[in-house]
Write an enzyme that holds these catalytic residues in place. Structure first.
Site, short mmCIF file in Angstrom:
data_model
loop_
_atom_site.label_atom_id
_atom_site.label_comp_id
_atom_site.label_asym_id
_atom_site.label_seq_id
_atom_site.Cartn_x
_atom_site.Cartn_y
_atom_site.Cartn_z
N LYS A 53 36.11 40.56 27.17
CA LYS A 53 37.67 41.29 27.15
C LYS A 53 38.88 40.10 26.10
CE LYS A 53 40.75 42.69 30.78
NZ LYS A 53 41.61 42.79 32.28
N SER A 101 42.68 47.58 34.23
CA SER A 101 43.24 47.07 32.38
C SER A 101 41.95 46.69 31.87
CB SER A 101 44.02 46.07 32.06
OG SER A 101 43.51 44.68 32.75
N SER A 142 41.28 45.80 38.03
CA SER A 142 40.93 45.99 36.86
C SER A 142 39.62 45.93 35.82
CB SER A 142 41.11 44.81 35.47
OG SER A 142 43.16 45.75 35.70
N1 GLN Z 1 46.83 47.91 37.56
C1 GLN Z 1 47.02 46.59 38.36
C2 GLN Z 1 48.22 45.58 37.59
O1 GLN Z 1 49.03 47.10 37.01
C3 GLN Z 1 45.62 45.52 37.84
C4 GLN Z 1 45.58 45.12 36.52
C5 GLN Z 1 44.43 44.18 36.30
O2 GLN Z 1 43.84 44.33 37.75
N2 GLN Z 1 44.57 43.58 35.61
O3 GLN Z 1 48.88 44.66 37.68
#
Ligand code: GLN
EC number: 6.3.5.7
Length: 483
Positions: free
Chosen positions: A76, A151, A175
């Site tokens: 990532k 994400s 995410s």
């Molecule tokens: N959807 C959550 C956020 O926007 C989690 C994102 C994540 O785990 N990086 O904060």
């Protein structure tokens, strides 16, 4: 070649059926051919990959072995990679080449893994759809009109489309698990402190945790083995021995107590997903598990608490991007304030700016007690609910997401609608617990995930349950048409 799992690749390399160089070349060709449909990569690292593959082949020729030796993966794009662009999905870091490798990157490289590239992601890991990336949205290989989740959507789409067997990801509020659910993968968020955050660009430091995304629990065990462990460079890394995760896969589930929280099945959950979750419960019961209804009474407060704490930490973490030290700088700044304002205004996208403003507000004098402190108190209540539940059960099971992957653009005008989709995943981050999502069926041709949660440092138990389930089901073997 692209259909092999990490475990199959390890066997093939050990049996000299193919070399890492051959496999790497085949996958790079496949990425070049198919990724334009998906947009799952921000950067490809062909040269690095080929040199790592050759080095791994040489190590094997010298008698070395290891499940990751010569295995192709991707990172990532928030894991720092020395000399390679590390963008975090943002214009702010589009020109940033990291001066060092993240601990996770260095550990996997030392184990002989081959880095094919850096995967697309929501900007600064903020999002659940991978639509906030500066590099454009990622498409879900199961239906190119739908989001892959976020994400870590790039890692998920690439693995689901068989562009590579596994990838690293991070999970601040879901995410890893949510994109796993949306793309029919197995994804594991480890216990907070299990995997080093050093060199992982911070979103919300008390919630962020790196982990593996792969097709099977068996492969997650292999990748996690290479990622986990104490790191003196990360002050929140925990000095606990790392068990042999692959050895934990084969335990019997006889007598395993599985808790199913009644709050998980309220309004908002797609009834077709509820049915698939019940089917997975029945399948585990057949394997000897004992099912118990439990309660997590404070779950309803988790989303508001998370969406105060995460932006608060983000507003602090992202203050380092000031246009001075690294990253994007605006043209012709008139003075220092103009430099800050325009560099940040032009370098950050809309969702990131929204979070910085919400977070700075929640932390400001006069509002700190009402918002941030209150959210921290709720966080403790959420954790206490889990501690009470784990006195009675060994595993907690439920849906990973209330709905399957939505259409690209469907939630763009309503950020809160997207936040609500995190309802089942964020509690594990608030409590620091490990969680895993595994494939459990399909709704309208789109994959559905079941989430398992375990007590601290019981990643092995999660992998064990998921592996036993996967030995007795075939959801995880399904391949998206066209890939
Ligand atoms: N959807 C959550 C956020 O926007 C989690 C994102 C994540 O785990 N990086 O904060």
């Amino acid at each position: 070649m692209h259909h092999m799992t990490l475990a199959e690749i390890a066997r093939g390399l050990a049996d000299k059926k193919f070399s890492s160089e051959e496999l790497t070349k085949a996958l790079l060709a496949r990425i070049a051919q198919l990724d334009p449909q998906l947009n799952s990569f921000i950067s490809l690292t062909e040269e690095l990959a080929l040199s790592q593959a050759k080095a791994a082949d040489a190590r094997r020729a010298n008698g070395e072995s290891g499940a990751l030796l010569g295995a192709p993966i991707a990172h990532k794009d928030l894991f720092c990679t020395q000399g390679i662009r590390t963008s975090c999905g943002s214009k702010m870091l589009d020109n940033f080449k990291a001066p060092y490798d993240a601990t996770v990157v260095a550990k996997l490289a030392a184990a002989g893994a081959v880095t094919l590239g850096k995967t697309n992601m929501d900007e600064f890991a903020m999002g659940s759809a991978n639509e906030s990336s500066y590099y454009g949205a990622v498409k879900n290989p199961w239906n190119l009109e739908h989001v892959p989740g976020g994400s870590s959507g790039g890692s998920a789409a690439a693995v689901a489309a068989r562009l590579l067997p596994a990838a690293t990801a991070t999970d601040t509020g879901g995410s890893i698990r949510q994109p796993a659910a949306f793309t029919n993968l197995t994804g594991l968020k480890p216990t907070y402190g299990r995997v080093s955050r050093w060199g992982m660009i911070a979103y919300a430091s008390s919630l962020d945790q790196g982990g593996p995304l792969a097709r099977t629990a068996e492969d997650c065990a292999i990748l996690l083995q290479g990622m986990a462990g104490f790191d003196p460079n990360d002050s929140t890394s925990i000095d606990e021995p790392v068990p042999d995760y692959s050895a934990s896969l084969n335990g019997s589930l006889q007598g395993l107590r599985i808790g199913v929280p009644k709050e998980y099945f309220g309004a908002g959950l797609d009834p077709r997903i509820a049915e698939l979750v019940h089917n997975s419960v029945k399948a585990l019961e057949k394997l000897g598990a004992v099912i118990k209804e439990i309660s997590l009474p404070n779950m309803q407060h988790a989303i508001p608490a998370y969406y105060v704490i995460a932006p608060a930490e983000a507003s602090s973490n992202l203050s380092r991007f000031d246009g001075v030290r690294f990253g994007y700088r605006c043209e012709n700044p008139q003075n220092l304030i103009d430099l800050y304002k325009r560099s940040r205004g032009e370098g950050f996208g809309a969702e990131v700016q929204r979070r910085i403003m919400v977070g700075a507000y929640a932390l400001s004098a006069g509002y700190y007690d009402a918002y941030y402190l209150k959210a921290q108190k709720i966080r403790r209540l959420v954790k206490n609910d889990f501690m009470a539940a784990f006195n009675e059960v060994d595993i907690i099971l439920g849906p990973t997401t209330p709905n399957p992957a939505w259409k690209l653009g469907a939630k763009n005008s309503d950020p809160v609608a997207e936040y609500l989709e995190d309802v089942y995943t964020i509690t594990a981050n608030l409590a620091g617990l490990p969680g895993l999502s595994m494939p459990a069926g399909f709704v309208d041709g789109l994959p559905v995930g079941v989430q398992l949660l375990a007590p601290y440092f019981q990643e092995g138990r999660l992998l064990n349950v998921a592996h036993q389930y996967q030995l007795n089901s075939d959801w995880h073997t399904r391949t998206p048409t066209g890939f």
